[in-house]
Design a protein around this motif. Sequence first.
Motif, short mmCIF file in Angstrom:
data_model
loop_
_atom_site.label_atom_id
_atom_site.label_comp_id
_atom_site.label_asym_id
_atom_site.label_seq_id
_atom_site.Cartn_x
_atom_site.Cartn_y
_atom_site.Cartn_z
N GLU A 41 0.84 -1.20 0.00
CA GLU A 41 0.00 0.00 0.00
C GLU A 41 0.88 1.25 0.00
O GLU A 41 1.78 1.41 0.81
CB GLU A 41 -0.92 0.01 1.21
N LYS A 42 0.59 2.16 -0.94
CA LYS A 42 1.39 3.38 -1.08
C LYS A 42 0.49 4.60 -0.96
O LYS A 42 -0.69 4.56 -1.26
CB LYS A 42 2.10 3.42 -2.44
N GLY A 43 1.06 5.69 -0.51
CA GLY A 43 0.35 6.97 -0.45
C GLY A 43 1.04 7.97 -1.34
O GLY A 43 1.68 7.61 -2.34
N VAL A 85 2.76 10.26 7.07
CA VAL A 85 3.03 8.93 7.59
C VAL A 85 2.55 7.89 6.59
O VAL A 85 1.43 7.97 6.08
CB VAL A 85 2.32 8.74 8.95
N SER A 86 3.38 6.90 6.30
CA SER A 86 3.00 5.86 5.34
C SER A 86 2.05 4.86 5.98
O SER A 86 1.89 4.81 7.20
CB SER A 86 4.24 5.14 4.83
N GLU A 100 8.63 1.96 12.87
CA GLU A 100 8.82 1.23 11.61
C GLU A 100 10.08 0.37 11.66
O GLU A 100 10.15 -0.68 11.03
CB GLU A 100 8.90 2.23 10.46
N PHE A 101 11.07 0.82 12.43
CA PHE A 101 12.31 0.06 12.55
C PHE A 101 12.24 -0.99 13.67
O PHE A 101 12.61 -2.15 13.48
CB PHE A 101 13.48 1.01 12.83
N ILE A 102 11.75 -0.60 14.84
CA ILE A 102 11.78 -1.47 16.01
C ILE A 102 10.80 -2.64 15.89
O ILE A 102 11.15 -3.79 16.17
CB ILE A 102 11.48 -0.67 17.30
N VAL A 103 9.56 -2.36 15.49
CA VAL A 103 8.50 -3.37 15.54
C VAL A 103 8.82 -4.60 14.70
O VAL A 103 8.71 -5.74 15.19
CB VAL A 103 7.14 -2.76 15.14
N ALA A 118 -2.23 7.65 8.58
CA ALA A 118 -1.70 7.15 7.32
C ALA A 118 -2.20 7.96 6.13
O ALA A 118 -3.37 8.33 6.06
CB ALA A 118 -2.07 5.68 7.14
N ASP A 119 -1.32 8.20 5.19
CA ASP A 119 -1.65 8.89 3.95
C ASP A 119 -1.90 7.83 2.88
O ASP A 119 -0.96 7.28 2.30
CB ASP A 119 -0.49 9.80 3.55
#
Length: 486
Positions: free
Chosen positions: A60-62, A67-68, A214-217, A294-295
């Motif tokens: 999915e892209k915005g 925020v993505s 986005e990095f940690i999860v 989210a966008d």
Amino acid sequence: MTFIETLEQAVNSVLNPVSSFIWGWILTYLLLGAGLVFTIATRFVQFRMLFHMAVLVFTEKGSGKGVSSFQALATSLAARVGTGNLAGVALALFVGGPGAIFWMWMTAVVGIATTFIECTLGQIYKVQHGDGVYRGGPAFYMERALGQRWMSILFSVFLIIAYGFAFCGAQANTIAQGLQGGFGIPNWVTAIVLMGLTAIVVYGGIRSIARTAEFIVPVMAVGYFLVAAYILIVNYDQVPAMLALIVKSAFGYGPVAGGAAGYAVMAALKNGVQRGLFSNEAGMGSTPNAAATADVRHPAAQGLVQSFGVVIDTLIICSCTAVVILLSGVYDHILQAHAAGQSLEGIKLTQDAMAEHLGTFGEWFIAIAIVFFAYSSILANFAYTEINVDYLAGRRGDTVFAWMRPFLLAMVGIGSVASLTFVWHFADLAMGLMATTNLAAILVLFPISVRVLRDYEKQRRDGTEEPVFNKRVLKRPEQVEPGIWD
């Protein structure tokens, strides 16, 4: 007994019965009932579109601004995937027996549909903000779609109490205890370092929190899954018996310390549902806050992405904890503790089980997992609080939250060095009231999400790979923020 302890005991004697009633009776049946309604209304979206949900998570892209879609999912998972996935599942096994895991799974299955409904609503009624990141969530759709601002204010206040103050302190306390037990690090050292690491991220705003999540999860989720998968493979011969035990215990035919079969079923049902709701937060109203940032081109797309978060959080990560415990000898200790009338700490059960499988590495691994799980939850708590402070304060939201931020950081420090039993009980009550308020709203508004889902599916049937939303699909498009979906 000190004055503080006496006061805490007196307040708990009032809060606990109310909180237990809300969680044990109202929310248990309201959650399952609402989930079944949403499942039927969406024509079993959790089964029909499960594969599509998984695909959307990575595709999915915005517009590339704000925020993505994946960052919004990671933020919500940061809040959901916390110490409860380690300690909470163990406690559910301790109190409700293996059958609690079955009802946790059932709660997750219907919770996928619930999450779709509330997160799609969060997307539809989101608003623009000066920092380039959208704001939205239950407070916004309660006012815009229901026209009930009093309801929105109550929800926001409940959320700020629970997530902004209490949970920040409770998660910090868990980190401090884990580091002290695993590596002997003093609590005051943890307090200073944790406050500093939290401040670095949260002073960058919601966008900074989303990038960090986005990095940690993905790292913490994949690492925990791989360790549990290894344990499952090594003990593959015990898996059929474990699954049989879970199913039989759910209906009163397995070992549980409660005695009568009727009590065993109720204990499994109550604790499984509570664990499921605490874990995936479906219907609680927290996840739509992240979803709205989210966008994306179509609200239903983000609703589907967030729905897959329930699969990740409960059906995968919580199940990993259950597998680790049930495939070890720790569950025998649970039964013995029940028989002796003893109480056990949830995180200790998980640590003991992991140590039995992996030795000292297992203890260290759980200590490190606690740090990542709880730290990411603290960051997401700040994001949820900022969104609802913005809602309550309007144009002065940034200023008000700037004044609040040091107090929230202070709660992180206090939580690291002090036991916050009273605060935790107060948070349980606030979160229960928050969930009840949100479920009441989405039971009225769910036809809107269903209409939007039908539009999304129609565009896909017509050959549109990435459906684009037009607010004219709604019966009352004037309720939507101008410029959002034009």
